[in-house]
Structure formats: C-alpha cells, structure tokens
Design a protein around this motif. Structure first.
Motif, PDB file in Angstrom:
ATOM      1  N   PHE A  14       0.830  -1.203   0.000  1.00 53.92           N
ATOM      2  CA  PHE A  14       0.000   0.000   0.000  1.00 53.92           C
ATOM      3  C   PHE A  14       0.863   1.252   0.000  1.00 53.92           C
ATOM      4  O   PHE A  14       0.670   2.171  -0.798  1.00 53.92           O
ATOM      5  CB  PHE A  14      -0.926  -0.025   1.217  1.00 53.92           C
ATOM      6  CG  PHE A  14      -1.544   1.293   1.532  1.00 53.92           C
ATOM      7  CD1 PHE A  14      -2.438   1.884   0.653  1.00 53.92           C
ATOM      8  CD2 PHE A  14      -1.233   1.953   2.708  1.00 53.92           C
ATOM      9  CE1 PHE A  14      -3.009   3.104   0.944  1.00 53.92           C
ATOM     10  CE2 PHE A  14      -1.800   3.177   3.011  1.00 53.92           C
ATOM     11  CZ  PHE A  14      -2.686   3.752   2.120  1.00 53.92           C
ATOM     12  N   VAL A  15       1.858   1.276   0.904  1.00 57.76           N
ATOM     13  CA  VAL A  15       2.726   2.459   0.984  1.00 57.76           C
ATOM     14  C   VAL A  15       3.500   2.633  -0.322  1.00 57.76           C
ATOM     15  O   VAL A  15       3.615   3.742  -0.846  1.00 57.76           O
ATOM     16  CB  VAL A  15       3.681   2.337   2.190  1.00 57.76           C
ATOM     17  CG1 VAL A  15       4.695   3.466   2.188  1.00 57.76           C
ATOM     18  CG2 VAL A  15       2.890   2.374   3.482  1.00 57.76           C
ATOM     19  N   ALA A  17       2.593   1.641  -3.281  1.00 58.48           N
ATOM     20  CA  ALA A  17       1.673   2.112  -4.322  1.00 58.48           C
ATOM     21  C   ALA A  17       1.382   3.592  -4.151  1.00 58.48           C
ATOM     22  O   ALA A  17       1.347   4.351  -5.128  1.00 58.48           O
ATOM     23  CB  ALA A  17       0.367   1.309  -4.260  1.00 58.48           C
ATOM     24  N   GLY A  18       1.200   4.039  -2.893  1.00 58.67           N
ATOM     25  CA  GLY A  18       0.949   5.452  -2.635  1.00 58.67           C
ATOM     26  C   GLY A  18       2.104   6.315  -3.080  1.00 58.67           C
ATOM     27  O   GLY A  18       1.920   7.343  -3.745  1.00 58.67           O
TER      28      GLY A  18
END
Lengths: 160, 261
Positions: A14-15, A17-18
């Motif tokens: 997630f991080v 991708a962010g």
C-alpha cells in the motif's frame, strides 16, 4: 505469525503504491521533469508592451522551449515593460543581437516569448540585455484597426 | 417562555463549547502520544492495514470512475471550442487540486472514519478502555495515537493514488475512446500543472483532511455515550461532521493556496 506477515506485506504494498502514485504525479503530470530552475541564467528584454505575458510563460527558440519568464515589471523612466527571462544553461550560446518577440500560441492560447538568434559572435551572458524586441500583438487593437479601415473603405465607396 | 428559550440557548452553547474544549484537549493528548508509537511500529502497521490497505480498493475504483467521467464530460464541453487537446489539463488540474484530496477524504471518512468511531465507541461501551486504565496502560497512547498517525499518513497516499488512477482513467476514455491525441493529453498536462502550486498543495490539502477526519472520528468514538444507540449516533456524527469540515476547509484552503495567480 503468518497472519501478521501478510499484513506487513500488504501495508508495504500500500505504501509503495501510494508513493508510486505521488511519483507518477510529480514526474508524469507536473512540470517537475521538464524544467529545473537552478541551472539557468537570466537575461532581460524591454518591450513597449508585454501584453498578456505572465510569469512562468514559456520562452522558446525555433519552437523549442528553452526557458521561462521569471519576472515582469514596469520601468517608470522609459515607460517600458522589463521582462526577465530565465534560460536553461545548456543554451548559453545565444548571440548578442538576438531578437525577442511576444507571440500567442494558437488563437486563444497563452502568450510566449520567442527568441530569434542573430549573427553576432558574442553571446548573451547572465544579466545580459536583449536590444531588439517586438511587442505583443494586442488583439483588440488589431480588430479595432481592421474595423476602422473597413469602415473607411465603405465610406469611400459610397462617395464614389 | 423567553427565559426558557434563553436557557436552552445558553445550555447548548455551553455544551458545544465544553465539547470543543474536550476535543482540543483530546487532540493535544493524542498528538503528544504519537511519540510513544514510534518505538512500537507494529501498532502503527496494524492500523495502517485497517485504515489504509482496506480503503485501497474503494479509493482506486472511485478514482478510476471519477477520472473517466471527467474525461467524458470534459471532452463534450471542450470539443465545442475545438480545445479537446487541453482535456489532460482539465482532468489533471481538477483531480490534483480538488477532487483527489476532497473525494478521497470523503470516502475515507465514510469507509475508515466510521469504522474507527464504531471500534473506539464499542471499546468504551464494553469498558475495555477503563480496563486498560486499570492496568496502567494509557488508552490514548496505546489505542488512539496509532490510529491517528495511521490516518494522517494514509490520507495523502490514498489521495495521490486517487488522482493518479483518475488521470489514467481520463486518458483511457479521452484518447482510447474519444480520440484525443495521447501525446497532447500528456504534454499539455505537463506544461500546465505546476509541481509546487498543484501537486504539493494537493498533498498538503489531503494531509489537513487526514488530520481533521482522524481527529473527528477518534474523538467521536472516545466521547460517545457508551450504549449501542450512543455508538450509532457517534458514527453518524463522524461522517456528517467530517464531510462538513472537509468541504468547508477545502474552500478555505483553496482560497489561501490558489488565490493569487
């Protein structure tokens, strides 16, 4: 333990991708990749009328963007508009007798400064000044002149 | 009659002020508690999972569709003026400046904020928070601060994802379906979107929204009446108040950030 490991991986994903999204926005969407300000030099040009030119308007030579406008101010002594142009340092071989003109990109597009190199062997340096300039074409003025001219022609036609 | 009216007015004013005071005090405690989260990253990681990772899907899918709709609507309007080449600028500017931070914050409040309130409220109702205090564990440091930090960190990432996916969605519709030149889509965008003015300001906006939404969600949960009805009311208040604050703050931030140009 297996459970928390998958959770870690997903948070990491997630991080990542962010951050990839942020990176995409800054490199692909914004002007960060196309122009960096610190390796450039500044020259000034005086125009009778700088029209709708704005700070950050592009400066181009032969249609290629080589810099941007960094400042526009009014000179109260000569009643001219003094435009500072920040040019990418890799184009440091502009001749001293370069001409600067203000053009409009397309009919409704934004205005930009176009530089046409002259034939001098001396090059413009940081803080240099462009002597020969051509002002922006003010559309209202041009239309006004055109209307005035056609009205005049009509009146003359009636006389005959 | 008149006296009664004045009495209720005074009572309500006093109640809202004391609530504001409690919320501020709560915020100070939460922020000062974040320092103790750093040595225990596992707490933060767990919350990043439930706040960030679980919001990932709704954010990306909404972003894709918002971008695609922007592409369609923008194309219809811009092609009237023969300016469909500027579609990229329109899509990117509206996403990066406004829709990205605002819509993802609204979704975040609905998806993660309500869950946080319900979770904290239920912990309070089942007296888990008082139980922790009995064991000399500070529930603010242990429960609230990691969630706050996770919300604050996740929000800009989610907003960036939303904008990025939306811009790609706009490109899919614009140049894939409607025939806008792909090179023009990207190059016009790059020429007109400024890193400092647009991207950084968008990230700042989403940080502010993340801060406010997490604060409201956690406070409403912490301050809720510890009954099932109280928790459900607190959850509603979280979503409503978050939406109001996001939209109101967005107006103020836009006026401050993009005012002079």
């Amino acid at each position: 333990m297996q459970h928390t490991n998958t959770q870690d991986t997903l948070v990491g994903l997630f991080v990542a991708a962010g951050i990839a999204g942020l990176f995409f926005l800054s490199m692909q969407v914004s002007n960060l990749s196309s122009f960096t300000e610190h390796d450039s030099y500044t020259i000034t040009a005086r125009f009778e009328n700088s029209g709708g030119l704005k700070v950050k308007s592009p400066v181009s030579a032969a249609g290629v963007k080589i810099g941007q406008v960094t400042g526009i101010r009014f000179d109260p002594k000569t009643y001219q508009s003094v435009v500072s142009l920040s040019i990418d340092v890799q184009y440091n071989n502009l001749p001293e007798d370069t001409t600067a003109s203000i053009f409009t990109a397309g009919l409704l597009g934004e205005q930009y400064v176009s530089l046409e190199p002259g034939g001098s062997d001396d090059f413009l340096k940081n803080g240099g000044n462009i002597e020969i300039t051509q002002s922006a074409i003010i559309l209202e003025k041009a239309i006004g002149q055109f209307l005035f001219k056609s009205a005049e022609e009509k009146a003359e036609g009636k006389k005959k | 009659m008149m006296i009664e009216f004045l009495q209720t007015l005074g009572k309500n004013t006093r109640a809202s002020f004391t609530k504001l005071g409690r919320a501020t005090f709560f915020l100070i405690q939460t922020v000062s508690g974040t320092a103790s989260v750093l040595p225990r990253p596992r707490l933060l990681l767990k919350q990043m999972y439930s706040v960030g990772v679980l919001s990932f899907l709704i954010i990306t899918i909404s972003g894709l569709f918002v971008g695609m709709v922007l592409g369609l609507q923008g194309y219809y309007t811009l092609s009237d003026f023969g300016a469909e080449e500027t579609l990229g600028v329109m899509v990117a500017a509206s996403l990066v400046r406004e829709l990205g931070p605002v819509v993802s914050a609204l979704l975040f409040a609905g998806r993660a904020g309500s869950a946080l309130t319900a979770e904290i409220g239920l912990m309070k109702a089942t007296e888990q928070l008082s139980g922790m205090e009995m064991m000399a564990v500070d529930p603010i440091k242990r429960i609230i601060s990691p969630r706050f930090l996770a919300g604050l960190l996740s929000m800009p990432l989610l907003a960036a994802l939303f904008s990025a996916v939306g811009i790609i969605g706009g490109q899919l519709v614009g140049s894939g379906l409607l025939g806008v030149d792909e090179g023009a889509y990207w190059s016009q965008m790059q020429a007109n979107i400024d890193f400092q003015d647009d991207i950084i300001n968008g990230v700042l906006k989403s940080l502010v929204f993340g801060f406010v939404t997490s604060w409201i969600a956690l406070f409403e949960g912490y301050d809720s009446v510890p009954t099932s009805e109280g928790v459900s009311r607190a959850t509603t208040r979280t979503v409503v108040n978050s939406a109001f604050s996001i939209l109101g703050l967005d107006f103020i931030l836009t006026a401050l950030m993009f005012g002079d140009d």
